[in-house]
Design a protein around this motif. Structure first.
Motif, PDB file in Angstrom:
ATOM      1  N   LEU A  13      35.015  45.768  43.816  1.00 16.25           N
ATOM      2  CA  LEU A  13      35.849  44.410  43.938  1.00 16.25           C
ATOM      3  C   LEU A  13      36.674  44.648  45.146  1.00 16.25           C
ATOM      4  O   LEU A  13      36.727  43.771  46.057  1.00 16.25           O
ATOM      5  CB  LEU A  13      36.558  44.055  42.895  1.00 16.25           C
ATOM      6  CG  LEU A  13      37.227  42.776  42.897  1.00 16.25           C
ATOM      7  CD1 LEU A  13      36.249  41.715  43.103  1.00 16.25           C
ATOM      8  CD2 LEU A  13      37.964  42.548  41.557  1.00 16.25           C
ATOM      9  N   LEU A  14      37.354  45.550  45.181  1.00 22.46           N
ATOM     10  CA  LEU A  14      38.355  45.934  46.336  1.00 22.46           C
ATOM     11  C   LEU A  14      37.764  46.111  47.625  1.00 22.46           C
ATOM     12  O   LEU A  14      37.930  45.418  48.600  1.00 22.46           O
ATOM     13  CB  LEU A  14      39.186  47.309  45.904  1.00 22.46           C
ATOM     14  CG  LEU A  14      40.111  47.530  47.056  1.00 22.46           C
ATOM     15  CD1 LEU A  14      41.181  46.617  47.470  1.00 22.46           C
ATOM     16  CD2 LEU A  14      40.660  48.972  46.789  1.00 22.46           C
ATOM     17  N   THR A  16      34.655  44.782  48.306  1.00 23.01           N
ATOM     18  CA  THR A  16      34.429  43.390  48.739  1.00 23.01           C
ATOM     19  C   THR A  16      35.415  42.646  49.289  1.00 23.01           C
ATOM     20  O   THR A  16      35.267  41.771  50.361  1.00 23.01           O
ATOM     21  CB  THR A  16      33.505  42.567  47.528  1.00 23.01           C
ATOM     22  OG1 THR A  16      32.597  43.367  47.374  1.00 23.01           O
ATOM     23  CG2 THR A  16      33.146  41.403  48.017  1.00 23.01           C
ATOM     24  N   ALA A  17      36.488  42.620  48.320  1.00 25.86           N
ATOM     25  CA  ALA A  17      37.780  41.524  48.959  1.00 25.86           C
ATOM     26  C   ALA A  17      38.070  42.064  50.466  1.00 25.86           C
ATOM     27  O   ALA A  17      38.395  41.186  51.254  1.00 25.86           O
ATOM     28  CB  ALA A  17      38.894  42.055  48.049  1.00 25.86           C
ATOM     29  N   LEU A  18      38.496  43.499  50.672  1.00 27.82           N
ATOM     30  CA  LEU A  18      38.507  43.982  51.989  1.00 27.82           C
ATOM     31  C   LEU A  18      37.561  43.503  53.115  1.00 27.82           C
ATOM     32  O   LEU A  18      37.781  42.930  54.078  1.00 27.82           O
ATOM     33  CB  LEU A  18      38.704  45.255  52.064  1.00 27.82           C
ATOM     34  CG  LEU A  18      39.949  46.086  51.378  1.00 27.82           C
ATOM     35  CD1 LEU A  18      39.844  47.478  51.321  1.00 27.82           C
ATOM     36  CD2 LEU A  18      41.479  45.564  52.028  1.00 27.82           C
ATOM     37  N   GLN A  19      36.372  43.426  52.905  1.00 24.64           N
ATOM     38  CA  GLN A  19      35.284  42.749  53.634  1.00 24.64           C
ATOM     39  C   GLN A  19      35.489  41.359  53.898  1.00 24.64           C
ATOM     40  O   GLN A  19      35.517  40.837  54.935  1.00 24.64           O
ATOM     41  CB  GLN A  19      33.990  42.996  53.033  1.00 24.64           C
ATOM     42  CG  GLN A  19      33.358  44.444  53.356  1.00 24.64           C
ATOM     43  CD  GLN A  19      32.088  44.953  52.179  1.00 24.64           C
ATOM     44  OE1 GLN A  19      31.464  44.051  52.072  1.00 24.64           O
ATOM     45  NE2 GLN A  19      31.972  45.981  52.345  1.00 24.64           N
ATOM     46  N   MET A  20      35.902  40.856  53.039  1.00 21.17           N
ATOM     47  CA  MET A  20      36.083  39.243  53.111  1.00 21.17           C
ATOM     48  C   MET A  20      37.299  39.059  54.027  1.00 21.17           C
ATOM     49  O   MET A  20      37.427  37.685  54.567  1.00 21.17           O
ATOM     50  CB  MET A  20      36.229  38.443  51.548  1.00 21.17           C
ATOM     51  CG  MET A  20      34.859  38.555  50.993  1.00 21.17           C
ATOM     52  SD  MET A  20      33.416  37.843  51.988  1.00 21.17           S
ATOM     53  CE  MET A  20      32.560  39.356  52.658  1.00 21.17           C
ATOM     54  N   GLU A  43      44.380  32.343  49.792  1.00 21.92           N
ATOM     55  CA  GLU A  43      44.100  33.040  48.614  1.00 21.92           C
ATOM     56  C   GLU A  43      42.609  32.597  47.841  1.00 21.92           C
ATOM     57  O   GLU A  43      41.733  33.121  47.434  1.00 21.92           O
ATOM     58  CB  GLU A  43      45.117  33.278  47.547  1.00 21.92           C
ATOM     59  CG  GLU A  43      46.344  34.101  48.000  1.00 21.92           C
ATOM     60  CD  GLU A  43      47.352  33.263  49.193  1.00 21.92           C
ATOM     61  OE1 GLU A  43      47.108  32.070  49.176  1.00 21.92           O
ATOM     62  OE2 GLU A  43      48.052  34.079  49.539  1.00 21.92           O
ATOM     63  N   ASN A  44      42.850  31.239  47.710  1.00 15.49           N
ATOM     64  CA  ASN A  44      41.757  30.408  47.189  1.00 15.49           C
ATOM     65  C   ASN A  44      40.424  30.537  47.904  1.00 15.49           C
ATOM     66  O   ASN A  44      39.399  30.723  47.516  1.00 15.49           O
ATOM     67  CB  ASN A  44      42.063  28.993  46.772  1.00 15.49           C
ATOM     68  CG  ASN A  44      42.869  28.774  45.742  1.00 15.49           C
ATOM     69  OD1 ASN A  44      43.133  29.713  44.876  1.00 15.49           O
ATOM     70  ND2 ASN A  44      43.783  27.545  45.630  1.00 15.49           N
ATOM     71  N   ALA A  45      40.495  30.364  49.349  1.00 12.31           N
ATOM     72  CA  ALA A  45      39.333  30.447  50.099  1.00 12.31           C
ATOM     73  C   ALA A  45      38.858  32.093  50.116  1.00 12.31           C
ATOM     74  O   ALA A  45      37.636  32.111  50.155  1.00 12.31           O
ATOM     75  CB  ALA A  45      39.772  30.028  51.672  1.00 12.31           C
ATOM     76  N   LEU A  46      39.900  33.007  50.080  1.00 16.66           N
ATOM     77  CA  LEU A  46      39.290  34.289  50.015  1.00 16.66           C
ATOM     78  C   LEU A  46      38.583  34.379  48.791  1.00 16.66           C
ATOM     79  O   LEU A  46      37.533  35.160  48.620  1.00 16.66           O
ATOM     80  CB  LEU A  46      40.398  35.204  49.999  1.00 16.66           C
ATOM     81  CG  LEU A  46      40.874  35.337  52.017  1.00 16.66           C
ATOM     82  CD1 LEU A  46      41.970  36.217  51.859  1.00 16.66           C
ATOM     83  CD2 LEU A  46      39.781  36.044  52.694  1.00 16.66           C
ATOM     84  N   ALA A  47      39.152  33.991  47.586  1.00 15.98           N
ATOM     85  CA  ALA A  47      38.365  34.323  46.389  1.00 15.98           C
ATOM     86  C   ALA A  47      37.049  33.510  46.446  1.00 15.98           C
ATOM     87  O   ALA A  47      36.223  34.313  45.690  1.00 15.98           O
ATOM     88  CB  ALA A  47      39.458  33.608  45.492  1.00 15.98           C
ATOM     89  N   LEU A  49      35.275  33.366  48.962  1.00 17.62           N
ATOM     90  CA  LEU A  49      34.443  34.192  49.576  1.00 17.62           C
ATOM     91  C   LEU A  49      33.848  35.292  48.871  1.00 17.62           C
ATOM     92  O   LEU A  49      32.707  35.931  49.047  1.00 17.62           O
ATOM     93  CB  LEU A  49      35.007  34.695  51.181  1.00 17.62           C
ATOM     94  CG  LEU A  49      35.186  33.524  52.149  1.00 17.62           C
ATOM     95  CD1 LEU A  49      36.124  34.092  53.269  1.00 17.62           C
ATOM     96  CD2 LEU A  49      33.932  33.053  52.767  1.00 17.62           C
ATOM     97  N   VAL A  50      34.972  36.107  48.282  1.00 14.43           N
ATOM     98  CA  VAL A  50      34.456  37.250  47.542  1.00 14.43           C
ATOM     99  C   VAL A  50      33.496  36.921  46.287  1.00 14.43           C
ATOM    100  O   VAL A  50      32.568  37.724  46.005  1.00 14.43           O
ATOM    101  CB  VAL A  50      35.878  37.622  46.914  1.00 14.43           C
ATOM    102  CG1 VAL A  50      35.756  38.651  45.866  1.00 14.43           C
ATOM    103  CG2 VAL A  50      36.525  38.452  48.037  1.00 14.43           C
TER     104      VAL A  50
END
Length: 62
Positions: A13-14, A16-20, A43-47, A49-50
């Motif tokens: 998860l981490l 993937t989040a860093l990639q996004m 934050e919502n947009a990144l969520a 994407l993740v």
């Protein structure tokens, strides 16, 4: 923290989040604005994407 099977999902998860976040930073200002309009906050947009990456990783790979 040592790598083991118990924290593998957290690491995935981490990663993937860093990639996004990297993807977000490479988006044009217009695309960022479009995502912000749709999802309300970065934050919502990144969520989103993740979540998209975790649910269908093959769709976002070149």
């Amino acid at each position: 923290m040592p790598h083991n099977a118990n924290n593998a999902p957290d690491n995935a998860l981490l990663d993937t989040a860093l990639q996004m976040v990297d993807v977000w930073n490479r988006l044009s200002p217009e695309k960022q604005a479009l995502l912000l309009k749709r999802f309300g906050t970065q934050e919502n947009a990144l969520a989103a994407l993740v979540t998209t990456q975790l649910l269908n990783p093959a769709a976002t790979k070149p």
